[in-house]
Design a protein around this motif. Structure first.
Motif, PDB file in Angstrom:
ATOM      1  N   ILE A 155       0.836  -1.212   0.000  1.00 30.14           N
ATOM      2  CA  ILE A 155       0.000   0.000   0.000  1.00 30.14           C
ATOM      3  C   ILE A 155       0.862   1.250   0.000  1.00 30.14           C
ATOM      4  O   ILE A 155       0.615   2.190  -0.771  1.00 30.14           O
ATOM      5  CB  ILE A 155      -0.969  -0.016   1.203  1.00 30.14           C
ATOM      6  N   TYR A 156       1.882   1.288   0.847  1.00 32.37           N
ATOM      7  CA  TYR A 156       2.726   2.482   0.900  1.00 32.37           C
ATOM      8  C   TYR A 156       3.436   2.734  -0.427  1.00 32.37           C
ATOM      9  O   TYR A 156       3.451   3.860  -0.935  1.00 32.37           O
ATOM     10  CB  TYR A 156       3.758   2.399   2.027  1.00 32.37           C
ATOM     11  N   HIS A 157       4.049   1.710  -0.996  1.00 28.30           N
ATOM     12  CA  HIS A 157       4.830   1.940  -2.219  1.00 28.30           C
ATOM     13  C   HIS A 157       3.944   2.262  -3.420  1.00 28.30           C
ATOM     14  O   HIS A 157       4.333   3.049  -4.281  1.00 28.30           O
ATOM     15  CB  HIS A 157       5.779   0.766  -2.479  1.00 28.30           C
ATOM     16  N   PHE A 158       2.758   1.701  -3.482  1.00 23.14           N
ATOM     17  CA  PHE A 158       1.816   2.068  -4.534  1.00 23.14           C
ATOM     18  C   PHE A 158       1.393   3.525  -4.375  1.00 23.14           C
ATOM     19  O   PHE A 158       1.380   4.301  -5.334  1.00 23.14           O
ATOM     20  CB  PHE A 158       0.603   1.134  -4.504  1.00 23.14           C
ATOM     21  N   PHE A 159       1.058   3.910  -3.136  1.00 25.83           N
ATOM     22  CA  PHE A 159       0.654   5.288  -2.836  1.00 25.83           C
ATOM     23  C   PHE A 159       1.797   6.264  -3.114  1.00 25.83           C
ATOM     24  O   PHE A 159       1.589   7.329  -3.705  1.00 25.83           O
ATOM     25  CB  PHE A 159       0.200   5.364  -1.370  1.00 25.83           C
ATOM     26  N   ALA A 160       3.012   5.911  -2.723  1.00 28.74           N
ATOM     27  CA  ALA A 160       4.170   6.780  -2.960  1.00 28.74           C
ATOM     28  C   ALA A 160       4.427   6.949  -4.447  1.00 28.74           C
ATOM     29  O   ALA A 160       4.777   8.045  -4.907  1.00 28.74           O
ATOM     30  CB  ALA A 160       5.405   6.214  -2.263  1.00 28.74           C
ATOM     31  N   ALA A 161       4.248   5.882  -5.229  1.00 27.43           N
ATOM     32  CA  ALA A 161       4.428   5.985  -6.681  1.00 27.43           C
ATOM     33  C   ALA A 161       3.413   6.953  -7.276  1.00 27.43           C
ATOM     34  O   ALA A 161       3.755   7.765  -8.143  1.00 27.43           O
ATOM     35  CB  ALA A 161       4.304   4.608  -7.330  1.00 27.43           C
ATOM     36  N   LEU A 162       2.174   6.890  -6.811  1.00 26.85           N
ATOM     37  CA  LEU A 162       1.149   7.826  -7.299  1.00 26.85           C
ATOM     38  C   LEU A 162       1.479   9.273  -6.919  1.00 26.85           C
ATOM     39  O   LEU A 162       1.331  10.190  -7.739  1.00 26.85           O
ATOM     40  CB  LEU A 162      -0.230   7.449  -6.744  1.00 26.85           C
ATOM     41  N   LEU A 163       1.928   9.471  -5.681  1.00 24.20           N
ATOM     42  CA  LEU A 163       2.306  10.818  -5.254  1.00 24.20           C
ATOM     43  C   LEU A 163       3.451  11.355  -6.096  1.00 24.20           C
ATOM     44  O   LEU A 163       3.422  12.499  -6.560  1.00 24.20           O
ATOM     45  CB  LEU A 163       2.712  10.822  -3.775  1.00 24.20           C
ATOM     46  N   TYR A 164       4.477  10.526  -6.297  1.00 23.64           N
ATOM     47  CA  TYR A 164       5.651  10.984  -7.045  1.00 23.64           C
ATOM     48  C   TYR A 164       5.357  11.229  -8.517  1.00 23.64           C
ATOM     49  O   TYR A 164       5.910  12.152  -9.106  1.00 23.64           O
ATOM     50  CB  TYR A 164       6.828  10.013  -6.885  1.00 23.64           C
ATOM     51  N   ILE A 165       4.486  10.426  -9.139  1.00 18.04           N
ATOM     52  CA  ILE A 165       4.186  10.679 -10.543  1.00 18.04           C
ATOM     53  C   ILE A 165       3.429  11.995 -10.691  1.00 18.04           C
ATOM     54  O   ILE A 165       3.675  12.754 -11.631  1.00 18.04           O
ATOM     55  CB  ILE A 165       3.439   9.496 -11.225  1.00 18.04           C
ATOM     56  N   SER A 166       2.547  12.291  -9.739  1.00 13.02           N
ATOM     57  CA  SER A 166       1.842  13.579  -9.804  1.00 13.02           C
ATOM     58  C   SER A 166       2.814  14.737  -9.606  1.00 13.02           C
ATOM     59  O   SER A 166       2.744  15.745 -10.311  1.00 13.02           O
ATOM     60  CB  SER A 166       0.715  13.639  -8.765  1.00 13.02           C
ATOM     61  N   ALA A 167       3.740  14.594  -8.669  1.00 15.93           N
ATOM     62  CA  ALA A 167       4.724  15.657  -8.420  1.00 15.93           C
ATOM     63  C   ALA A 167       5.656  15.826  -9.615  1.00 15.93           C
ATOM     64  O   ALA A 167       5.970  16.962 -10.005  1.00 15.93           O
ATOM     65  CB  ALA A 167       5.529  15.339  -7.163  1.00 15.93           C
ATOM     66  N   ALA A 168       6.089  14.727 -10.211  1.00 20.89           N
ATOM     67  CA  ALA A 168       7.003  14.802 -11.349  1.00 20.89           C
ATOM     68  C   ALA A 168       6.336  15.479 -12.544  1.00 20.89           C
ATOM     69  O   ALA A 168       6.943  16.331 -13.208  1.00 20.89           O
ATOM     70  CB  ALA A 168       7.485  13.404 -11.735  1.00 20.89           C
TER      71      ALA A 168
END
Length: 149
Positions: free
Chosen positions: A87-100
């Motif tokens: 859950i954390y790594h999926f959520f972090a990937a979504l956060l980072y793609i939006s930020a990038a």
């Protein structure tokens, strides 16, 4: 003891050599670089800079905490840590793609200021690298979680 009752997340120094836990070192490094570069650049929209800082600091802190927990063997107490990892790594990937994507979208505003442009391009590249690592980590964690269940 059957393999399904053991926690598949390693503990101690094994986290440095096991996949995907060793990827957390790269997540930590690239996330820290994004944090530093965003903090040192000037972004015209304070909400965008706030979002970029939130994503990079949040993921940096949580990744550091998880890595430390795994080294200390906290995950051995419960099998739910594999789900937390997914859950954390999926959520972090979504956060980072939006930020990038947001960072790339606004980088063109700095074409006339080479130093700021370089900071923002670098932050964009490192944000995409962090996204890649978090995504790969999430995929490997999902496979590990399914095989452990």
């Amino acid at each position: 003891m059957p393999a399904s009752s053991e926690n598949p997340i390693p503990s101690g120094l094994k986290v440095f050599i096991s996949c995907p836990e060793a990827m957390m070192i790269g997540e930590f490094i690239f996330g820290g670089l994004v944090w530093i570069l965003v903090a040192s650049s000037k972004i015209p929209d304070p909400r965008l800079q706030g979002w970029l800082m939130f994503v990079s600091v949040f993921c940096f802190v949580i990744t550091t905490c998880l890595f430390t927990f795994y080294m200390c063997g906290v995950q051995g107490c419960s099998s739910s840590w594999t789900g937390v990892d997914v859950i954390y790594h999926f959520f972090a990937a979504l956060l980072y793609i939006s930020a990038a994507i947001m960072e790339v979208r606004d980088t063109h505003l700095f074409l006339s200021i080479p130093e700021l442009y370089a900071y923002n391009i670098s932050a964009s590249v490192f944000a995409f690298l962090a996204t890649f690592l978090y995504t790969i980590h999430a995929i490997i964690s999902i496979r590990r979680w399914k095989s452990a269940s």
